[in-house]
Motif scaffolding. Structure first.
Motif, PDB file in Angstrom:
ATOM      1  N   MET A   1       0.846  -1.166   0.000  1.00 17.00           N
ATOM      2  CA  MET A   1       0.000   0.000   0.000  1.00 17.00           C
ATOM      3  C   MET A   1       0.892   1.228   0.000  1.00 17.00           C
ATOM      4  SD  MET A   1      -2.981   1.167   2.601  1.00 17.00           S
ATOM      5  CE  MET A   1      -3.955  -0.173   2.016  1.00 17.00           C
ATOM      6  N   GLY A   3       0.794   5.382   0.194  1.00 20.65           N
ATOM      7  CA  GLY A   3       0.097   6.637   0.434  1.00 20.65           C
ATOM      8  C   GLY A   3       0.824   7.749  -0.291  1.00 20.65           C
ATOM      9  N   VAL A  19      -1.823   5.652   5.379  1.00 19.35           N
ATOM     10  CA  VAL A  19      -0.799   4.621   5.574  1.00 19.35           C
ATOM     11  C   VAL A  19      -0.137   4.724   6.943  1.00 19.35           C
ATOM     12  CG1 VAL A  19      -0.382   4.220   3.120  1.00 19.35           C
ATOM     13  CG2 VAL A  19       1.032   5.882   4.334  1.00 19.35           C
ATOM     14  N   ASN A  20       0.008   5.942   7.455  1.00 24.96           N
ATOM     15  CA  ASN A  20       0.580   6.085   8.802  1.00 24.96           C
ATOM     16  C   ASN A  20      -0.332   5.490   9.862  1.00 24.96           C
ATOM     17  OD1 ASN A  20       2.976   7.277   7.957  1.00 24.96           O
ATOM     18  ND2 ASN A  20       2.150   9.349   8.111  1.00 24.96           N
ATOM     19  N   LEU A  22      -2.140   2.924   9.436  1.00 23.88           N
ATOM     20  CA  LEU A  22      -2.147   1.474   9.265  1.00 23.88           C
ATOM     21  C   LEU A  22      -0.796   0.831   9.577  1.00 23.88           C
ATOM     22  CD1 LEU A  22      -4.208   1.275   5.964  1.00 23.88           C
ATOM     23  CD2 LEU A  22      -4.968   0.601   8.259  1.00 23.88           C
ATOM     24  N   LYS A  23       0.176   1.614   9.979  1.00 25.56           N
ATOM     25  CA  LYS A  23       1.538   1.098  10.244  1.00 25.56           C
ATOM     26  C   LYS A  23       1.555  -0.001  11.297  1.00 25.56           C
ATOM     27  CE  LYS A  23       4.526   3.663   7.875  1.00 25.56           C
ATOM     28  NZ  LYS A  23       5.496   3.178   6.969  1.00 25.56           N
ATOM     29  N   LEU A  30       1.921  -7.624   3.875  1.00 20.37           N
ATOM     30  CA  LEU A  30       1.550  -6.247   3.596  1.00 20.37           C
ATOM     31  C   LEU A  30       2.747  -5.329   3.792  1.00 20.37           C
ATOM     32  CD1 LEU A  30      -0.773  -4.199   3.029  1.00 20.37           C
ATOM     33  CD2 LEU A  30      -1.111  -4.106   5.504  1.00 20.37           C
ATOM     34  N   ILE A  32       3.678  -1.313   3.734  1.00 17.99           N
ATOM     35  CA  ILE A  32       3.062   0.008   3.777  1.00 17.99           C
ATOM     36  C   ILE A  32       4.151   1.049   3.548  1.00 17.99           C
ATOM     37  CG2 ILE A  32       1.842   1.658   5.231  1.00 17.99           C
ATOM     38  CD1 ILE A  32       0.492  -0.736   6.583  1.00 17.99           C
ATOM     39  N   ASN A  34       4.898   5.269   2.819  1.00 11.51           N
ATOM     40  CA  ASN A  34       4.481   6.664   2.735  1.00 11.51           C
ATOM     41  C   ASN A  34       5.287   7.295   1.608  1.00 11.51           C
ATOM     42  OD1 ASN A  34       3.893   9.353   2.974  1.00 11.51           O
ATOM     43  ND2 ASN A  34       4.240   9.462   5.171  1.00 11.51           N
ATOM     44  N   ILE A 132      -9.990   3.582   6.486  1.00 14.41           N
ATOM     45  CA  ILE A 132      -9.035   2.834   7.322  1.00 14.41           C
ATOM     46  C   ILE A 132      -9.725   1.664   8.003  1.00 14.41           C
ATOM     47  CG2 ILE A 132      -7.655   3.000   9.442  1.00 14.41           C
ATOM     48  CD1 ILE A 132      -6.991   5.937   8.449  1.00 14.41           C
ATOM     49  N   ARG A 136      -8.823  -2.239   7.703  1.00 15.26           N
ATOM     50  CA  ARG A 136      -8.478  -3.064   8.864  1.00 15.26           C
ATOM     51  C   ARG A 136      -9.296  -4.359   8.873  1.00 15.26           C
ATOM     52  NH1 ARG A 136      -5.158  -1.126  12.602  1.00 15.26           N
ATOM     53  NH2 ARG A 136      -4.687   1.090  12.649  1.00 15.26           N
TER      54      ARG A 136
END
Length: 139
Positions: A1, A3, A19-20, A22-23, A30, A32, A34, A132, A136
């Protein structure tokens, strides 16, 4: 992902915000990132990981209500407003797709303000949290 967006231009920072937030997900499948305003800096990392899917999250002017989000077809990039990045997203997506067979999903979130501020507007932040929460549940 990945962002995408400028965290100093109010709602344009919604991609990095998502994205922050979801860190903390602990999913070994996954990654992530930024990407801020330079997502092209991460093409090597993305291609090296050989993902099955790449989810791009960015603010874009789609004619929706602020805070609304939707999946945007890559062929519609010319019809939506994405202007704070050093490389056009349509070119970025074409580059990622070259010699790769992963699926790219672009999620646009309608901004309310692109003025200088390091905080999202409340309505866009609320929309970001809705997105978000959906992520999740499925990730």
């Amino acid at each position: 992902m990945l962002g995408i967006g400028n965290e100093l231009k109010c709602d344009d920072g919604v991609g990095p915000f998502v994205v922050n937030e979801l860190k903390d997900l602990s999913n070994p499948n996954l990654i992530i990132i930024n990407g801020q305003t330079v997502p092209e800096n991460f093409t090597g990392k993305i291609r090296k990981e050989q993902p099955t899917h790449v989810i791009l999250v960015d603010a874009c002017l789609m004619g929706c209500n602020p805070g609304e989000f939707k999946i945007v077809n890559k062929n519609d990039f010319v019809n939506i407003g994405i202007s704070t990045h050093s490389m056009s997203l349509s070119y970025f997506v074409k580059y990622l797709e070259r010699d790769n067979d992963f699926k790219i999903i672009f999620v646009g979130i309608e901004p309310e303000s692109m003025d200088y501020s390091d905080k999202l507007t409340q309505i866009v932040q609320n929309g970001a949290y809705k997105f978000i929460n959906i992520l999740r549940e499925i990730l």
